[in-house]
Design a protein around this motif. Structure first.
Motif, PDB file in Angstrom:
ATOM      1  N   ILE A 143      21.437 -37.672 -16.744  1.00 28.70           N
ATOM      2  CA  ILE A 143      21.073 -38.024 -17.883  1.00 28.70           C
ATOM      3  C   ILE A 143      20.202 -37.225 -18.804  1.00 28.70           C
ATOM      4  O   ILE A 143      20.427 -36.776 -19.921  1.00 28.70           O
ATOM      5  N   ARG A 144      19.297 -36.403 -18.095  1.00 29.95           N
ATOM      6  CA  ARG A 144      18.375 -35.315 -18.821  1.00 29.95           C
ATOM      7  C   ARG A 144      19.249 -34.167 -18.978  1.00 29.95           C
ATOM      8  O   ARG A 144      19.103 -33.718 -20.268  1.00 29.95           O
ATOM      9  N   ALA A 145      20.071 -33.816 -18.129  1.00 26.86           N
ATOM     10  CA  ALA A 145      20.727 -32.589 -18.491  1.00 26.86           C
ATOM     11  C   ALA A 145      21.993 -32.856 -19.551  1.00 26.86           C
ATOM     12  O   ALA A 145      21.960 -31.817 -20.323  1.00 26.86           O
ATOM     13  N   THR A 146      22.335 -34.144 -19.427  1.00 28.50           N
ATOM     14  CA  THR A 146      23.592 -34.160 -20.489  1.00 28.50           C
ATOM     15  C   THR A 146      23.096 -34.472 -21.821  1.00 28.50           C
ATOM     16  O   THR A 146      23.555 -33.821 -22.935  1.00 28.50           O
ATOM     17  N   THR A 147      21.608 -34.984 -21.934  1.00 25.45           N
ATOM     18  CA  THR A 147      21.009 -35.001 -23.393  1.00 25.45           C
ATOM     19  C   THR A 147      20.534 -33.658 -23.702  1.00 25.45           C
ATOM     20  O   THR A 147      20.828 -33.429 -24.818  1.00 25.45           O
ATOM     21  N   ALA A 148      20.017 -32.838 -22.709  1.00 29.23           N
ATOM     22  CA  ALA A 148      19.683 -31.449 -23.140  1.00 29.23           C
ATOM     23  C   ALA A 148      20.663 -30.589 -23.542  1.00 29.23           C
ATOM     24  O   ALA A 148      20.803 -30.077 -24.641  1.00 29.23           O
ATOM     25  N   GLY A 149      22.016 -30.903 -23.373  1.00 28.91           N
ATOM     26  CA  GLY A 149      23.271 -30.216 -23.415  1.00 28.91           C
ATOM     27  C   GLY A 149      23.668 -30.460 -24.925  1.00 28.91           C
ATOM     28  O   GLY A 149      23.831 -29.908 -25.873  1.00 28.91           O
ATOM     29  N   LEU A 150      23.454 -31.801 -25.296  1.00 26.75           N
ATOM     30  CA  LEU A 150      24.021 -32.323 -26.363  1.00 26.75           C
ATOM     31  C   LEU A 150      22.915 -31.921 -27.574  1.00 26.75           C
ATOM     32  O   LEU A 150      23.500 -31.355 -28.722  1.00 26.75           O
ATOM     33  N   LEU A 151      21.758 -31.973 -27.087  1.00 23.89           N
ATOM     34  CA  LEU A 151      20.789 -31.573 -28.204  1.00 23.89           C
ATOM     35  C   LEU A 151      20.910 -29.944 -28.467  1.00 23.89           C
ATOM     36  O   LEU A 151      20.551 -29.651 -29.663  1.00 23.89           O
ATOM     37  N   ARG A 152      20.953 -29.233 -27.427  1.00 26.20           N
ATOM     38  CA  ARG A 152      21.310 -27.863 -27.501  1.00 26.20           C
ATOM     39  C   ARG A 152      22.371 -27.395 -28.434  1.00 26.20           C
ATOM     40  O   ARG A 152      22.253 -26.556 -29.326  1.00 26.20           O
ATOM     41  N   ASP A 153      23.345 -28.294 -28.509  1.00 22.61           N
ATOM     42  CA  ASP A 153      24.484 -27.893 -29.478  1.00 22.61           C
ATOM     43  C   ASP A 153      24.539 -28.639 -30.838  1.00 22.61           C
ATOM     44  O   ASP A 153      25.291 -28.209 -31.480  1.00 22.61           O
ATOM     45  N   ALA A 173      29.489 -40.132 -21.054  1.00 20.41           N
ATOM     46  CA  ALA A 173      29.260 -38.898 -20.038  1.00 20.41           C
ATOM     47  C   ALA A 173      28.643 -39.768 -18.679  1.00 20.41           C
ATOM     48  O   ALA A 173      29.250 -39.218 -17.538  1.00 20.41           O
ATOM     49  N   VAL A 174      27.658 -40.258 -18.899  1.00 22.58           N
ATOM     50  CA  VAL A 174      27.062 -40.915 -17.733  1.00 22.58           C
ATOM     51  C   VAL A 174      27.920 -42.016 -16.872  1.00 22.58           C
ATOM     52  O   VAL A 174      27.977 -42.104 -15.801  1.00 22.58           O
TER      53      VAL A 174
END
Length: 424
Positions: A143-153, A173-174
């Protein structure tokens, strides 16, 4: 504005026989003049209402239990709703000989949503371990990694849709990872899920029915292939665990419908929860600034959203025996509509009930995830995803602002935004 199918049915009732099915309550609504002044009818006839809470208060003012000309009873109070949801005198399916369910016109098997014990208990027991604290902790990194990737983009300096870029993709995704669905099969899940979830209000049109049935066929195909694969090659996912159960525990049809429910419920509620939370925070700038300054309040902000503007607004129960509610006789087979969103603003339970305050000390547990035997199995997952999304969003986009008109879902049972234009 009424849906097109309303006008079609009013003029040509034979359309129902040709396949344009719609919930019984809404069909009656169009044919019975007595319903014009009925608050319950107005609520169900106003999908996507920007402020349903005003209608809930008008209903509350009529008394603890309101009999609608639709033939059902409506309740808005916290204590009374909690009593009904927990009582064994009520269920989600009709008792034998009591007539059809409100969901009988829907050509879907909604699994746990329309089953009472012992079938509900049997199916819930099979899937409950997948949502245990131990298992959910395993998905925290995902969840943390997916959120970080979405925010980065996210784009900077130009508007973007918060639902399309964060609130939607994260829970999809989760839950697809938890179920073990291959990436190649994940396209169009949100589209199919939204259409199927909206059917809780009844079919909106002939086209809606076609989209629902097409989506169901596609999802069934995906799960049939996946179940066969996992029986040959099991892995550490929910479908593998369910596929390993014997026929005495779950039938092939039940397995398909349960997988579909887990997929759709696994992201539809959370998409709306994140969207409603961000909207509430943006419409109360002081609360957004507080979250930015103290991101550890993200969990409290989610709980306040669940009280103030929950993603599921209404649920229903059917009396399995003659009983009483607030001194009013309820006959066996009667349908009780519980406006669980109204309970979060019950002035008998919540102080400053119409204020959104992430620092609030709750006066009572909210009922946004229902209660009793049908308490939402995925509540811990929804909380974890939504709190992570809020916390990371506040850190990554402290200057987040609304950048246009919000589009709400055209539904009553589910409430949340389809599109939230913002700038970061």
């Amino acid at each position: 504005m009424p849906h097109l199918v309303d006008a079609v049915i009013a003029r040509t009732p034979e359309v129902l026989r040709q396949g344009a099915q719609i919930s019984a309550g809404r069909a009656v609504l169009l044919l019975n003049d007595r319903l014009r002044g009925d608050v319950v009818s107005r609520i169900f006839r106003t999908p996507g209402n920007p402020d349903p809470y005003a209608a809930y208060e008008r209903l509350r003012a009529q008394g603890p239990v309101v009999k609608s000309p639709l033939g059902l009873y409506a309740i808005t109070g916290h204590a009374l709703t909690s009593e009904v949801l927990r009582s064994r005198s009520y269920g989600v399916s009709p008792p034998p000989g009591a007539g059809p369910s409100h969901l009988d016109s829907i050509e879907l098997d909604l699994s746990l949503l329309e089953r009472d014990p012992p079938d509900h208990t049997r199916l819930r027991r099979l899937v409950a371990p997948a949502f245990s604290p131990r298992r959910l902790a395993q998905y925290d990194d995902l969840i943390r990694a997916t959120t970080a990737g979405l925010l980065r983009d996210l784009p900077r300096g130009e508007p973007f849709d918060l639902v399309d870029r964060l609130a939607g993709p994260l829970p999809v995704a989760v839950i697809t990872e938890m179920l073990g669905i291959p990436p190649k099969d994940r396209a169009h899940f949100r589209e199919h899920g939204g259409a199927i979830a909206a059917v809780l209000d009844g079919y909106r049109s002939v086209g809606h029915r076609r989209r629902v049935l097409r989506g169901q066929r596609e999802l069934h195909g995906i799960f049939e292939r996946l179940i066969a694969l996992r029986r040959r090659e099991p892995t550490d996912d929910i479908v593998s665990e369910l596929a390993a159960a014997g026929p005495a525990e779950i039938t092939p049809a039940e397995l398909l419908s349960l997988c579909q429910l887990l997929l759709i419920a696994g992201f539809e509620t959370t998409v709306n929860l994140i969207g409603n939370a961000v909207l509430a925070l943006q419409r109360h700038p002081d609360q957004w600034r507080l979250l930015v300054a103290e991101p550890q309040r993200a969990g409290a902000a989610i709980e306040e959203t669940l009280r103030y503007d929950p993603p599921v607004q209404v649920t229903g129960r059917i009396a399995h025996q003659d009983t009483e509610l607030a001194g009013r006789h309820i006959s066996r087979g009667s349908y009780v509509v519980a406006f669980i969103a109204a309970t979060g603003r019950d002035p008998d339970v919540h102080r400053r009930q119409d204020e959104f305050d992430v620092t609030r000390t709750p006066d009572a547990d909210h009922l946004a995830f229902s209660a009793g035997a049908h308490y939402c199995l995925g509540a811990p997952l929804a909380r974890l995803e939504a709190a992570t999304a809020l916390r990371e969003l506040a850190a990554a986009c402290p200057d987040l602002r609304l950048a246009g008109s919000v589009t709400l879902r055209p539904t009553v049972t589910l409430r949340g935004p389809l599109h939230v234009p913002v700038t970061a």
